[in-house]
Design an enzyme around this catalytic site. Structure first.
Site, mmCIF file in Angstrom:
data_model
loop_
_atom_site.group_PDB
_atom_site.id
_atom_site.type_symbol
_atom_site.label_atom_id
_atom_site.label_comp_id
_atom_site.label_asym_id
_atom_site.label_seq_id
_atom_site.Cartn_x
_atom_site.Cartn_y
_atom_site.Cartn_z
ATOM 1 N N SER A 1 0.842 -1.195 0.000
ATOM 2 C CA SER A 1 0.000 0.000 0.000
ATOM 3 C C SER A 1 0.873 1.240 0.000
ATOM 4 O O SER A 1 2.066 1.179 0.328
ATOM 5 C CB SER A 1 -0.895 0.017 1.251
ATOM 6 O OG SER A 1 -0.146 0.367 2.407
ATOM 7 N N ASP A 2 0.307 2.378 -0.355
ATOM 8 C CA ASP A 2 0.995 3.634 -0.080
ATOM 9 C C ASP A 2 0.847 3.908 1.412
ATOM 10 O O ASP A 2 0.169 3.185 2.137
ATOM 11 C CB ASP A 2 0.403 4.768 -0.933
ATOM 12 C CG ASP A 2 1.419 5.865 -1.224
ATOM 13 O OD1 ASP A 2 2.356 6.052 -0.408
ATOM 14 O OD2 ASP A 2 1.294 6.541 -2.246
ATOM 15 N N TRP A 3 1.469 4.971 1.891
ATOM 16 C CA TRP A 3 1.536 5.258 3.328
ATOM 17 C C TRP A 3 0.135 5.291 3.956
ATOM 18 O O TRP A 3 -0.640 6.199 3.709
ATOM 19 C CB TRP A 3 2.252 6.584 3.549
ATOM 20 C CG TRP A 3 2.465 6.949 4.989
ATOM 21 C CD1 TRP A 3 1.602 7.629 5.795
ATOM 22 C CD2 TRP A 3 3.626 6.671 5.774
ATOM 23 N NE1 TRP A 3 2.141 7.781 7.038
ATOM 24 C CE2 TRP A 3 3.390 7.209 7.061
ATOM 25 C CE3 TRP A 3 4.836 6.022 5.528
ATOM 26 C CZ2 TRP A 3 4.329 7.128 8.095
ATOM 27 C CZ3 TRP A 3 5.766 5.943 6.561
ATOM 28 C CH2 TRP A 3 5.506 6.489 7.825
ATOM 29 N N GLU A 4 -0.168 4.255 4.735
ATOM 30 C CA GLU A 4 -1.439 4.140 5.462
ATOM 31 C C GLU A 4 -2.676 4.166 4.557
ATOM 32 O O GLU A 4 -3.789 4.432 5.010
ATOM 33 C CB GLU A 4 -1.557 5.225 6.544
ATOM 34 C CG GLU A 4 -0.475 5.116 7.609
ATOM 35 C CD GLU A 4 -0.650 6.103 8.750
ATOM 36 O OE1 GLU A 4 -1.455 7.055 8.616
ATOM 37 O OE2 GLU A 4 0.008 5.924 9.794
#
Length: 371
Positions: free
Chosen positions: A252-255
Site C-alpha cells: 500500500s501507499d503510506w497508510e
C-alpha cells in the site's frame, strides 16, 4: 537449482498464522517495540532506514533472534538520486535517451543499496495531464507510449544485477492506478474514468513494468469509480494478478489501507484491513491494520487465510529473488566506494545536459529584444 517460489512454498509450510501476517507488515519507525516485533516474526519490512549500521542491526535481530530467520526488506523512495543528485524524472524524460535513463536508475540504486536499501519505491509511472497535480515531476509526462518505454528502462536500471548475481534492488511501479487523473489536480481525490480510458491511458505504463519483470507494485490513494485503489479487486486482482500474471507483491501507499475509511467503504480499522486484504494489497505500509486485525478476521472466516498465504508467498519470493536469505547484511565499507564516486557524478552531469530543454523565444516571452 531450487526456484525461489519453491523455496518460498517450503518456508510457508513452516510458518504460523502470526508469522505469515508479520511478513505483510511494514513500519517506518525502528524503536524498541519494533525490534521486539522483529524477534517475534511480526514485521517483514521497514522503510526510510537510510543507515547501514541500523539496517545491519535489525537484520541481525531477524536472522539470529527470530524463529524462522527471515530477512527484512528495507525500502525507500529513490526518485532522483540517493546522495548524488540526478535530474527529476520528468526532466530525464526530456532526454529521450532510454539507455541513459536506465543507467541513471542503476547508479542511483547502487548508491542506495550500499546502505542496505534493497527496495525502491520507484518508478512512478503515472500518466499526468493536469499541471495542477503536484506530483507531475515524478513521472515521465502525459504520453502512455513514451511513459511505457521509460518505465521499462527504469525497472531494468533499478533491478540490474549486482556483482553477486542478484538484482541490486526490487523496483516498485507506482501509484497503481490512475493517480494522475485526480479531479482538479487535487491529491488523493476521486478519479472518474471509463474502463476504456483506464486501459488505454493509465494502465499501459504499469503493464510495461510487468513485462520488464518489476518485482513489486504500490497501490494509490485515489479511488477509481468510487472504489479506493487500495481496496480495488478489479485493478489489483482481476487486471494485475490475473490478466497480467504478475507474480510479485503489492504494497500500500503510506497508510492507504486505513484511509479507505475516509473513502467510505470501511467503518473502522478492522473493516479497512479486511477491505485491503480482499482487494489485493499484500503488504500494509505503516498503518498497522494488518498486524492488529488480520488474525482476528481469520478466526471469523478461515477462508481468509488462503489470501494471507498468497500474499506471504509473494513477499517471500521477492526476498529470495533478491538473495536476501543468502546475504542479508550490507558491507559498511561499500558506501565509501560508490556514493558520490567519479563515475556516478560524470553520468549525472551527462544526464543533466541531455535533460535541458531550450525554448526558442519567437514572440513567446514578454521580452523587448531592443533593450
Amino acid at each position: 537449482m531450487t526456484s525461489s517460489i519453491a523455496k518460498a512454498k517450503k518456508l510457508l509450510e513452516q510458518m504460523t498464522l502470526d508469522e505469515k501476517i508479520g511478513q505483510m507488515v511494514q513500519f517506518g519507525r525502528i524503536k524498541a517495540k519494533e525490534k521486539e516485533l522483529i524477534r517475534q516474526g511480526h514485521i517483514g519490512s521497514f522503510l526510510n532506514s537510510r543507515n547501514v549500521e541500523l539496517v545491519n542491526e535489525i537484520q541481525r535481530i531477524a536472522m539470529e533472534e527470530s524463529r524462522l530467520k527471515i530477512p527484512l526488506l528495507i525500502g525507500s523512495d529513490i526518485i532522483h538520486g540517493y546522495v548524488t543528485t540526478f535530474p527529476i524524472p520528468l526532466a530525464e524524460a526530456c532526454s529521450w535517451n532510454l539507455g541513459l535513463i536506465e543507467d541513471s536508475a542503476r547508479h542511483a540504486m547502487t548508491e542506495a543499496a550500499s546502505e542496505g536499501v534493497r527496495w525502491n519505491f520507484a518508478p512512478m509511472v503515472d500518466i499526468a495531464r493536469d499541471p495542477r497535480w503536484g506530483r507531475v515531476a515524478e513521472g515521465a509526462g502525459e504520453d502512455p507510449y513514451l511513459g511505457s518505454l521509460i518505465a521499462k528502462a527504469r525497472v531494468r536500471g533499478f533491478q540490474a544485477l549486482g556483482e553477486d548475481g542478484y538484482p541490486i534492488a526490487a523496483a516498485c511501479a507506482k501509484h497503481y492506478v490512475a493517480y494522475g487523473g485526480v479531479e482538479g489536480g487535487r491529491d488523493y481525490n476521486t478519479v472518474d474514468v471509463s474502463e476504456q480510458v483506464l486501459r488505454t491511458t493509465y494502465l499501459p505504463p504499469f503493464k510495461a513494468t510487468v513485462e520488464a519483470g518489476v518485482m513489486t507494485f504500490m497501490s494509490s490513494f485515489n479511488d477509481i469509480l468510487a472504489v479506493p485503489a487500495s481496496a480495488n479487486d478489479f485493478t489489483l486482482r482481476q487486471i494485475l494478478k490475473d490478466e497480467w500474471r504478475f507474480d510479485g507483491f503489492v504494497v500500500s501507499d503510506w497508510e492507504s489501507v486505513e484511509e479507505v475509511i475516509g473513502h467510505g467503504i470501511a467503518d473502522d480499522r478492522k473493516s479497512a484491513a479486511l477491505a485491503g486484504l480482499k482487494g489485493g494489497v499484500d503488504m500494509d505500509m505503516h498503518s498497522g491494520v494488518y498486524l492488529d486485525h488480520l488474525k482476528e478476521l481469520v478466526k471469523k472466516d478461515k477462508a481468509l487465510e488462503l489470501l494471507i498465504d498468497d500474499a506471504c508467498l509473494r513477499i517471500l519470493k521477492v526476498k529470495y529473488d533478491l538473495g536476501l536469505f543468502e546475504q542479508p547484511y550490507t558491507d559498511p565499507k561499500l558506501k565509501d566506494k560508490v556514493i558520490l564516486n567519479k563515475q556516478t557524478k560524470a553520468m549525472t552531469l551527462k544526464m543533466a545536459r541531455e535533460s535541458i530543454v531550450l525554448l526558442k523565444n519567437k514572440n513567446i516571452l514578454p521580452l523587448d529584444r531592443s533593450k
